[in-house]
Enzyme design. Structure first.
Site, PDB file in Angstrom:
ATOM      1  N   HIS A  91      -6.795 -69.828  -0.197  1.00 47.28           N
ATOM      2  CA  HIS A  91      -7.167 -68.810  -1.180  1.00 47.28           C
ATOM      3  C   HIS A  91      -7.367 -67.439  -0.543  1.00 47.28           C
ATOM      4  O   HIS A  91      -8.048 -66.574  -1.083  1.00 47.28           O
ATOM      5  CB  HIS A  91      -8.386 -69.256  -1.991  1.00 47.28           C
ATOM      6  N   GLU A 120     -25.953 -59.999 -10.099  1.00 51.66           N
ATOM      7  CA  GLU A 120     -24.642 -59.375  -9.875  1.00 51.66           C
ATOM      8  C   GLU A 120     -24.456 -58.274 -10.910  1.00 51.66           C
ATOM      9  O   GLU A 120     -25.397 -57.907 -11.628  1.00 51.66           O
ATOM     10  CB  GLU A 120     -23.503 -60.401  -9.970  1.00 51.66           C
ATOM     11  N   ASP A 158     -18.515 -66.986  -5.994  1.00 48.71           N
ATOM     12  CA  ASP A 158     -18.384 -67.031  -7.455  1.00 48.71           C
ATOM     13  C   ASP A 158     -17.448 -68.144  -7.906  1.00 48.71           C
ATOM     14  O   ASP A 158     -17.476 -68.544  -9.072  1.00 48.71           O
ATOM     15  CB  ASP A 158     -17.833 -65.692  -7.977  1.00 48.71           C
TER      16      ASP A 158
END
Ligand code: FAD
Length: 516
Positions: free
Chosen positions: A93, A265, A154
């Site tokens: 990723h 956040e 996240d």
């Protein structure tokens, strides 16, 4: 020492090409508990960024640590006469080929399942995991023990080795630091093929080198991760601000209070039609009538996103606690939205979007992401310039913005952060529509990123890239600043032939050794 004799004595007139083919046939003959493959390698030449495609020569699917150590020892023993490089691949990723190895060997870490996850309770619980494990699996297994890791990313379909090689930052990092703060011990195979256990007490320099080390010093094979008792539920809250100073003041207040939310956040929204209406599928407005009247069209807005964990028996107290915390904030009152979800669904929230985007064929598109760490002292200047003059639209993907406390972050690791006590993570998480030539096309987004970077790289701002990507050694030196010497020295100690993680483009194969 490098065993140059091995090649020289057996193949005195070998050219680089013949050395590579000798190396590859030797790899094919090596015995592994897992397997090495020379076909169907395309997956290892891809990543989430979907812009870099570097084909390896082989992929090792290890079943044991000794598989990894054998291959690294072999490549190390080839010495300076070989160009062969090795990259660990977690879940692939990365964004710019960081886990790829052109004509090299990719080690697909997800096949390393040994030893099985093992939990230890008591006052300071922890779990030992294989570094190829996905965080989502660790979450599910930990919950069976009533426990959970403390610090997250996240998105949870990432491996332990992949995020620990960067930092692992999310809305819990203001309190617990990033994931690299929440690991007690690692097992690492160095670029010399040695298997080393390291921690704050044992082989400390290697431990610190590997944490945030961009895969440069060794392959992490096991990690001991700190746990805490797991909550069952989460109150998840969003509220909007139209003024950045008020938004930033509230965010900074929340991250510095002892009694605060468990997750803090935020994100930036520019000109979104029907924004609050879109939220209604998963959140409920505190005041539906006023929320109906709020218009986000044409506006630059700042959304605070916070969460409080709880267990159902405490739900009365939790509502009072949340009301008190919210009463100290200055958001636009009509824009308060709330939701209650299970802890798992909260942490795994991005997967819901992944499923939708996959259905629409929009997950495997190019992702020209840009992540920056901006010192508090420069955040107003940054926001004024970037959102006043450069970014006019946030429709190609979320733009996250939230502060963290440096005091909670471990020092001495390889991660580079700004000098200020508080700094902001600003993440431009764009997806490029494959054939678009407009604002959501790759060309436009890359050119916008270039403008943001060219502003951010002014030295006096002290802004650092997170998940950094550079092409030249000079740029890397500037990124590391005074820490470059230590980074370089560690490279010479643990991977002197610069075999590891070539996709980061920091060192050339053999270069470090040549300068020894
Ligand atoms: P890979 O991409 O496979 O590898 C990353 C780097 O680490 C490569 O250089 C590789 O060679 C090296 N590496 C991999 N495994 C090992 C190992 N075992 N030992 C040594 N080196 C190794 N990051 C955050 O901090 N916070 C977030 O909230 C966040 N959200 C994300 C959301 C999405 C949808 C995506 C795609 C990424 C997100 N990231 C986030 C970034 C993510 O942490 C990094 O891209 C991470 O590298 C991906 O992990 P991976 O397992 O796929 O690693």
């Amino acid at each position: 020492m490098v065993n140059r004799e091995h090649l020289c004595s057996n193949h005195p007139f070998a050219t680089p090409q013949t050395i590579e083919s000798i190396a590859h046939s030797a790899l094919a003959e090596m015995r592994f508990e897992g397997r090495i493959s020379f076909e169907n390698l395309e997956f290892a030449a891809r990543d989430f960024g979907n812009r870099y495609h570097l084909m390896p020569s082989a992929v090792l699917h290890p079943k044991s640590v000794s598989d990894i150590s054998s291959i690294l020892r072999y490549v190390y023993d080839l010495g300076l006469s070989s160009e062969l490089k090795v990259a660990a691949r977690g879940h692939g990723h990365s964004l710019e080929g960081q886990a790829q190895a052109y004509r090299g060997v990719v080690i697909s870490m997800e096949s390393l399942r040994a030893p099985e996850m093992s939990f230890h309770g008591g006052k300071h619980p922890y779990v030992d995991v294989s570094a190829g494990e996905l965080w989502i699996n660790i979450l599910h297994e930990s919950l069976k023990q009533g426990l959970t890791p403390r610090s997250w990313t996240d998105y949870l379909r990432l491996t332990v080795g992949g995020t620990l090689s960067n930092a692992g930052i999310s809305g819990q990092a203001f309190r617990h630091g990033p994931q690299i703060n929440n690991v007690h011990q690692l097992q690492v195979v160095t670029g010399r093929g040695e298997v080393v256990t390291c921690s704050d007490e044992q082989n400390t320099d290697l431990f610190h080198a590997v944490l945030g080390g961009l895969g440069q010093f060794g392959i992490i094979t096991q990690a001991r991760i700190a746990l805490e008792p797991a909550p069952k539920m989460v109150k998840w809250i969003r509220a909007l601000y139209s003024d950045f100073s008020t938004f930033a003041r509230d965010q900074e207040h929340l991250i510095s209070s002892n009694n605060s939310f468990d997750y803090v956040e935020g994100f930036i929204i520019i000109n979104r039609t029907g924004l609050l209406n879109n939220w209604r599928s998963s959140f409920s407005p505190k005041d539906p009538i006023q929320a109906d009247q709020f218009n986000s069209d044409g506006k630059l807005l700042f959304c605070l996103e916070v969460a409080k964990y709880y267990n159902p028996r405490e739900s009365d107290n939790i509502d009072q606690d949340i009301d008190t915390l919210l009463s100290e904030l200055s958001y636009i009152r009509s824009t308060l939205f709330l939701s209650e979800v299970s802890y798992v669904n909260f942490l795994d929230r991005v997967h819901v979007s992944e499923v939708k985007l996959r259905e629409e064929g929009l997950w495997e598109v190019p992702h020209p992401w840009l992540n920056l760490l901006v010192p508090r002292s420069r955040i107003h200047e940054f926001v004024a310039e970037v959102f006043g003059n450069i970014v006019k639209d946030t429709s190609s993907g979320p733009v996250l913005i939230y502060p963290v406390n440096k005091a909670r972050w471990k020092s001495g690791t390889s991660l580079i952060t700004p000098d200020d006590d508080v700094f902001y993570l600003i993440a431009f998480l764009s997806s490029a529509m494959p054939s678009s030539t407009g604002k959501d096309g790759l060309k436009h987004i890359l050119s916008q990123n270039k403008k943001i970077l060219s502003f951010s790289q002014r030295p006096y701002l002290g802004i650092k890239q997170y998940l950094p990507h550079y092409s030249t050694e000079e740029e890397w030196e500037a990124h590391f600043g005074p820490h470059w010497e230590v980074f370089y020295r560690r490279k010479l100690s643990y991977d002197p032939l610069a075999i590891l993680a070539p996709g980061q483009r920091i060192f050339r194969r053999g270069m470090a050794y040549a300068l020894q």
